[in-house]
Structures are given as C-alpha cells and as structure tokens.
Design an enzyme around this catalytic site. Structure first.
Site, PDB file in Angstrom:
ATOM      1  N   CYS A  59      59.243  31.286  29.546  1.00 33.55           N
ATOM      2  CA  CYS A  59      59.715  30.076  30.237  1.00 33.55           C
ATOM      3  C   CYS A  59      59.479  28.818  29.423  1.00 33.55           C
ATOM      4  CB  CYS A  59      59.044  29.957  31.603  1.00 33.55           C
ATOM      5  SG  CYS A  59      59.396  31.359  32.674  1.00 33.55           S
TER       6      CYS A  59
ATOM      7  N   HIS B 233      58.522  22.728  33.803  1.00 35.53           N
ATOM      8  CA  HIS B 233      59.179  24.004  34.091  1.00 35.53           C
ATOM      9  C   HIS B 233      59.106  24.228  35.604  1.00 35.53           C
ATOM     10  CE1 HIS B 233      60.187  28.124  34.397  1.00 35.53           C
ATOM     11  NE2 HIS B 233      58.953  28.566  34.534  1.00 35.53           N
TER      12      HIS B 233
ATOM     13  N   ASN C 226      63.283  29.834  39.884  1.00 29.32           N
ATOM     14  CA  ASN C 226      62.769  29.798  38.512  1.00 29.32           C
ATOM     15  C   ASN C 226      63.809  30.413  37.574  1.00 29.32           C
ATOM     16  OD1 ASN C 226      61.471  30.273  36.091  1.00 29.32           O
ATOM     17  ND2 ASN C 226      59.606  31.108  36.998  1.00 29.32           N
TER      18      ASN C 226
END
Lengths: 75, 330
Positions: free
Chosen positions: B113, B249, B279
């Site tokens: 990520c 993030h 996500n």
C-alpha cells in the site's frame, strides 16, 4: 497503574472519570471491540513501556483485571 | 537526489460496479453497521470487465491531458501494483503501449500500500539521474481478484481503482523530504502468497489460490506507529513551513482517528474518502489526491503530507507543494 489506565480510557472513549470503576467491563459497559482494545494497549505501552499483545487480554474483562495484569507484568 | 518537480496533473479511474456493505451481508456474516463502525467504509468499487492495466492507462491518459504535457515529453513511467494483470510485461510497459508513447523508461514498483509513495520518489529521483522532463506515476489495483469473499475479516476492507499523477520539472521544487522505510514482516501480518505451480520436474507445487491474508490487530498496531512516526519525520523536515494537510493511505478510518487523537491533530487536516472506495492499496493515495483536488479541498499553495504504510512491511511519506488552483476556479 490504575490512574494511568483510567486516564487513558477517559481520553480514548471520551468518558467522565466517574464512569470508570475497577468493576467496569470493557465490552458490556464501554462497548469496546477488539480494535478499541488494541488502541488501549498501544496507549498503555507508550506510557508505561509494558507491551501487552492483544491475545493476552482475551480473558480480561474488567478494568480491575487489567490493572492487576499490567502490574504483574511490570513487577 | 530528486529532480525539482511539481505535480502537473492528477486523475483517477474507478470500476463502475459499486458494492455496498449491505450486499456483503449476503456473502458473509457481517453487517453494514459493523463495517461502518470498525472501518469507516460504506461502499467499494469492484472490477467487472475492467482490468488493473486498463484503469491505470485511463488514469494516466487523463492526468497527462490535464497536465498539458505532450506524449513526447514523457521520459519515464513508473507504475505500482500488487494485483497487476500480468507478470510481464510490466504494468508501466502496458500503460506505455496503451498511451502510444514510443520511447521512455518504464518499470513497476511493488511496495504494498506504500507503492505510490515509493513510485513517486523513484520517479523524481530517476528524472534527475536520467535527465527526464516529465514522468507518469500510476497506481492501479484489482484487489477484488485477490480477496477471499468467504473471509469476513478481509473481504469488507478492499476495493479496486487507479490513480495517476504527472510529474514535471519545475523551477521551484515541489516534492520534498522523502521518507521510505521497510521492516521485516516476521509474523506475516499482511501477505498475498503466490504458490508455485507443479511442473514435470517439480510435481509438488500448489494450486493457484491467491488471497490476501491479514492479522488485523497487528496491522493496526503497525499502521498507527509508522503513520505517526512518518508524520513526525515529515514535520521535522518541513521546519518553519509545516504541512497543513495530510493525505494518508486510506486503510481504515480508525487508524486515522487514532493518530489524530494520539498526536493531538485536527481531523479536518486529513483528507478521508475511504467511505466511498475502501482500501485500494497503492492506488488509495493518488485517488484521494484526485478527489481532494476535484472537491476543492486542495488548492494551490497548500503544503501536503502524503503518507503510506502497508505490506512488506513498508512505510513512507513525502511532502508536496500543490500548485494547481482549485478545480472550481479553473
């Protein structure tokens, strides 16, 4: 230790001091879920240096039990 | 050393299909209320015909158009993904082909990520090393292809999408204080394992069943630690001119809530769009950057911290001086 835990719970859960007793139950009284417990343990580790994996508190249900557990680890 | 660059264009591309929390109730034992309370997620997009490469190419194309950069000026494409369509060619190479760019450097970055932050820093550094004028940095993920839709602890968390920026050399440097880090994932807290297939010479390979696995509590503990550390490091780097906004993030709103509380920050400083997309791994920061600009949250002159964290275990951040005026004023 008792004071540290109470102060952190007040901050994390936005609770009044009077709402927290040694008999208070994390799940039933404060509606805490497992992530809330992780948050609490991170806060306590920062302040006391005592690392408690979340698995260790699976059988700990009340504030008083947590105080005793942390004091035991600190000793 | 990084080239003096600015972000000259930003765009996103999302699959059309929207999956609500309520729809997931029919797949696993979960509820809309539980997901919202524990993650902040309301909906996510999932691919149905779209591909990671196709979304990457579309986002890159639109970012390039917005930046006013000619294809011939693009000297570098850096793509990041953990769910790319092909092992080879690289997603960057496929984007290059889709955009009809004849000659440039093109390669992929894999850093979970945190991939976009790594790619951004890699691109700015290579622009300096190779003397390039402009670069495309694109992140694209088809997480739903690697999600175990029978595992309620992970399937509610992820979504698909792509985001891209165009970096262009500028007189004033607008990308600062890169921080990249990684530490061993000794307990395998976030993994997407690949199993080797059987061959005539090695018949004991496994079946190809690749799903993301996570240890939620450990990931949360890691995420809040590195998000906090990276924000502090970036703040120290900024000195007398601190960042005033943060695009983190988008993994779980509770991670952001914790750090806001722990550092005594104002949540309004954080751009949060996880409720719409869940996500999207490496794509979450450029998608958020795009939404932040399109919504008018981001304006020219803003100093913004970008912070990523994820599998690896990786983490990283950088500060950008945003130079594009609010969209509504364009």
């Amino acid at each position: 230790m008792q004071e540290i835990i109470i102060r952190n719970l007040m901050s994390q859960l936005d609770l009044d001091r009077e709402a927290i007793t040694m008999e208070s139950r994390f799940v039933e009284d404060f509606s805490m879920d497992s992530l809330d417990m992780v948050e609490m343990l991170i806060d306590l580790e920062k302040e006391t240096g005592v690392k408690v994996p979340v698995e260790e508190v699976a059988d700990i249900h009340t504030v008083g039990e947590l105080v005793k557990h942390l004091e035991g680890k600190q000793a | 050393m990084m080239a003096p660059v600015e972000i000259a264009g930003v765009a996103k591309c999302l699959p059309e299909t929207i999956v609500t929390n309520a729809q997931l109730e029919s797949l696993v034992d979960t509820s809309d209320e539980w997901i919202k309370k524990r993650t902040g997620i309301h909906t996510r997009r999932v691919v149905d015909g779209e591909t990671a490469t196709g979304m990457a190419a579309q986002a890159a194309r639109e970012a390039l158009e917005m930046s006013g950069t000619r294809k011939e000026e693009v000297g570098l494409i850096v793509a990041c993904t953990i769910t790319g369509d092909d092992l080879t060619p690289s997603m960057a190479g496929s984007v290059q082909k889709a955009l009809g760019i004849q000659n440039c450097a093109a390669f992929d970055v894999s850093a979970g990520c945190t991939g976009f932050v790594y790619a951004l820093v890699a691109a700015a550094s290579m622009m300096e090393t190779l003397g390039k004028r402009a670069a495309i940095v694109v992140a694209s993920e088809a997480m739903s292809r690697y999600t175990d839709w029978t595992d309620r602890s992970t399937c509610v968390l992820f979504g698909d999408g792509a985001g891209a920026v165009v970096l262009r050399r500028s007189e004033t440097p607008c990308l600062h204080f890169p921080v990249l880090n990684a530490e061993p994932d000794t307990d395998e807290v976030i993994v997407l394992k690949k199993e080797a297939r059987s061959t005539p010479f090695s018949p004991n390979g496994g079946e190809t069943k690749q799903f993301i696995r996570m240890k939620g509590s450990d990931v949360f503990t890691y995420a809040v630690r590195v998000l906090e550390d990276t924000l502090k490091e970036l703040r120290a780097g900024c000195g007398a001119r601190p960042y005033t906004k943060v695009i983190p993030h988008q993994a779980n709103e509770k991670i952001i809530d914790y750090v806001v509380r722990s550092m005594g920050l104002d949540k309004e400083q954080f751009f949060i769009n996880i409720s719409n997309y869940a996500n999207t791994s490496s794509a979450s920061i450029p998608i958020a950057l795009c939404d932040a600009w399109e919504s008018g949250w981001l304006d020219a002159g803003d100093r913004v911290a970008l912070v990523g964290f994820g599998s690896g275990l990786t983490s990283g951040g950088a500060v950008i001086d945003w130079t594009i005026p609010k969209k509504k004023e364009n």
